[in-house]
Design an enzyme around this catalytic site. Structure first.
Site, PDB file in Angstrom:
ATOM      1  N   SER A  16      -4.057 -10.825   4.615  1.00 37.25           N
ATOM      2  CA  SER A  16      -3.088 -10.334   3.384  1.00 37.25           C
ATOM      3  C   SER A  16      -3.026  -9.045   3.577  1.00 37.25           C
ATOM      4  O   SER A  16      -2.713  -9.109   1.596  1.00 37.25           O
ATOM      5  CB  SER A  16      -2.921 -11.637   2.837  1.00 37.25           C
ATOM      6  OG  SER A  16      -4.185 -11.111   1.470  1.00 37.25           O
ATOM      7  N   PHE A  18      -2.064  -4.642   3.747  1.00 40.53           N
ATOM      8  CA  PHE A  18      -0.711  -3.612   4.045  1.00 40.53           C
ATOM      9  C   PHE A  18      -0.588  -4.347   5.432  1.00 40.53           C
ATOM     10  O   PHE A  18       0.332  -4.663   5.792  1.00 40.53           O
ATOM     11  CB  PHE A  18      -1.009  -3.003   3.716  1.00 40.53           C
ATOM     12  CG  PHE A  18      -1.326  -2.416   1.591  1.00 40.53           C
ATOM     13  CD1 PHE A  18      -0.042  -1.759   1.390  1.00 40.53           C
ATOM     14  CD2 PHE A  18      -2.906  -1.848   1.474  1.00 40.53           C
ATOM     15  CE1 PHE A  18       0.078  -1.807   0.552  1.00 40.53           C
ATOM     16  CE2 PHE A  18      -2.720  -1.666   0.483  1.00 40.53           C
ATOM     17  CZ  PHE A  18      -1.469  -0.984  -0.577  1.00 40.53           C
ATOM     18  N   GLU A 178     -11.427   8.767  -8.657  1.00 39.95           N
ATOM     19  CA  GLU A 178     -10.420   8.235  -9.679  1.00 39.95           C
ATOM     20  C   GLU A 178     -11.447   7.468 -10.578  1.00 39.95           C
ATOM     21  O   GLU A 178     -11.598   7.365 -11.844  1.00 39.95           O
ATOM     22  CB  GLU A 178     -10.037   7.460  -9.025  1.00 39.95           C
ATOM     23  CG  GLU A 178      -8.680   8.047  -8.076  1.00 39.95           C
ATOM     24  CD  GLU A 178      -7.565   7.204  -7.303  1.00 39.95           C
ATOM     25  OE1 GLU A 178      -7.134   8.299  -7.288  1.00 39.95           O
ATOM     26  OE2 GLU A 178      -8.234   6.856  -6.730  1.00 39.95           O
TER      27      GLU A 178
END
Length: 439
Positions: A16, A18, A178
């Site tokens: 499930s 992309f 990040e």
């Protein structure tokens, strides 16, 4: 139990993420029945996992329920299950959820099971250096980060306190950069005035990578700029150092000369590599397809398995033309596979071989600082950061998710607060070796 075979052409989609989600949505008016099988009940917007791990966003904002997303697709059925086997000869998929086993037959199959964290042959590192591939990973990392400050506050030993306030992120790609940047923001802004015995601003954040640059895929100029920005934020960047050992109190790195250095750190996050789902090996063995170094299946130009035109392998599981393992590739391949199935059922000629249209890539470094590659353009700073915000909001599924995400970003980026700082005593104790005595 066994599924009843549909009278219409039956497409089974595994995953499930992309790729799987975009394929299922694309088949809305294709005259087929679709069964989507996934080991989770949600669609995960993986690029923002690090923001769940650092308390900016809640898990619900980046992981909406798959059934909610597909509720208007009346031809799609969603099944919870961890796929354990695919029988190419019988055209069956076997999945399990708890003690229940389901066998689902298919006419066409789209395998988009994604990838997991790669520890490059040292899976034992996972205990003390969790990756960042799932909601469970993000919540685990968040608990470790927040509890480190709590243990530092409790400790009366300066050396032990310093160890608790040392955070190591392994891997200097987009996720690692990040992650390190947001731990720094958390320590220097959000938590700066919340403790009495410690100063969170003295936290030491390390970013370690075996390669010789930060964000290497973004080009020399942006890479150098990102490294400079990270150092300005107080992040210590260790390049050309390979991690050779990890335990609950430290990591050990080895330089190119073979010299080893042990670095005390009580919180370690692994963002260094990925490997394809184990289903890739199973499919390769049955079809005779090759695997690349990352365990991905080498597919034909139309994303199918050799000798099995009814089976599409897409996203992080496939290897084709050195395409990167990013969301855009999976999205485009999901649509491509759905369109191929549609054309075949209408007896039209197949589409041309799959070609990935690169829309660019971007990564944030800190508040108001990002880097971006869009076509021939390479730029960084505030403009790249604004583009990053816009692009990520666009790809979030659902209006509610977009609104709440923007509100939480406003609180975190303009102010100092973070809405998701909750962790329980049980979560902390589960992965911290020593018991905590209550005062």
């Amino acid at each position: 139990m066994a599924e009843t075979i549909s009278r219409r052409h039956h497409v089974v989609v595994i995953g499930s993420g992309f790729g799987g989600l975009f394929a299922a949505k694309r088949l809305k008016r294709a005259g087929v029945d679709v069964t989507l099988i996934s080991r989770t009940t949600h669609h995960l917007f993986q690029p923002l996992l690090y923001q769940v791990a650092t308390g900016i966003l809640s898990e619900g904002e980046i992981a909406p329920a798959t059934r909610e997303i597909l509720r208007r697709r009346k031809n799609v059925r969603v099944l919870l299950g961890d796929v354990s086997a695919i029988d190419l000869a019988r055209r069956e998929v076997t999945s399990a959820a708890g003690e229940m086993t389901t066998v689902t037959p298919y006419d066409s199959l789209i395998v988009a099971a994604g990838a997991t964290t790669s520890y490059f042959g040292h899976d034992e590192f996972a205990t003390d250096a969790p990756g960042l591939k799932s909601i469970d990973d993000a919540l685990d990392v968040r608990s470790r980060i927040l509890s480190a400050f709590e243990f530092a506050e409790l400790s009366a030993d300066p050396k032990e306190r310093d160890d608790w306030l040392t955070f190591a992120v392994i891997g200097a790609g987009p996720t690692g950069v990040e992650m390190a940047g947001q731990i720094s923001e958390l320590a220097h802004r959000t938590l700066a005035k919340d403790y009495r015995a410690i100063d969170p601003r003295k936290a030491r954040i390390l970013l370690v990578d075996a390669m010789d640059d930060v964000l290497g895929t973004f080009g020399t100029k942006l890479s150098a700029g990102a490294a400079k920005q990270l150092e300005h934020m107080g992040i210590v960047v260790w390049l050309n150092d390979k991690v050779v050992d990890v335990d609950d109190r430290s990591l050990t790195v080895e330089d190119k000369s073979g010299g080893r250095t042990r670095i005390p750190a009580r919180t370690i996050v692994w963002a260094a590599g990925v490997k394809a789902s184990s289903l890739a090996t199973d499919l390769a063995e049955q079809s005779g397809a090759e695997l690349d170094r990352g365990g991905r299946v080498k597919v034909l130009p139309d994303c199918t398995l050799p000798g099995h035109p009814e089976v599409f392998v897409i996203g992080d599981m496939m290897s084709l033309n050195d395409y990167p393992g990013v969301a855009q590739v999976a999205m485009q391949q999901g649509k491509y596979a759905a369109d191929q199935i549609r054309r075949r059922l209408r007896r039209k000629a197949d589409k041309k071989p799959f070609h990935y249209f690169d829309k660019g890539s971007m990564a944030t470094i800190s508040r108001f600082r990002a880097v971006a590659n869009i076509g021939p353009l390479r730029f960084g700073g505030f403009v790249a950061w604004v583009l990053w915000l816009i692009i990520h909001v666009m790809y979030l599924v659902g209006f509610k998710n977009r609104v709440t995400t923007v509100l939480h970003w406003a609180v975190s980026f303009i102010g100092r607060g973070r809405a998701q700082r909750t962790t329980s005593f049980e979560q902390i104790a589960r992965h911290r070796a020593e018991p905590v005595s209550r005062r």
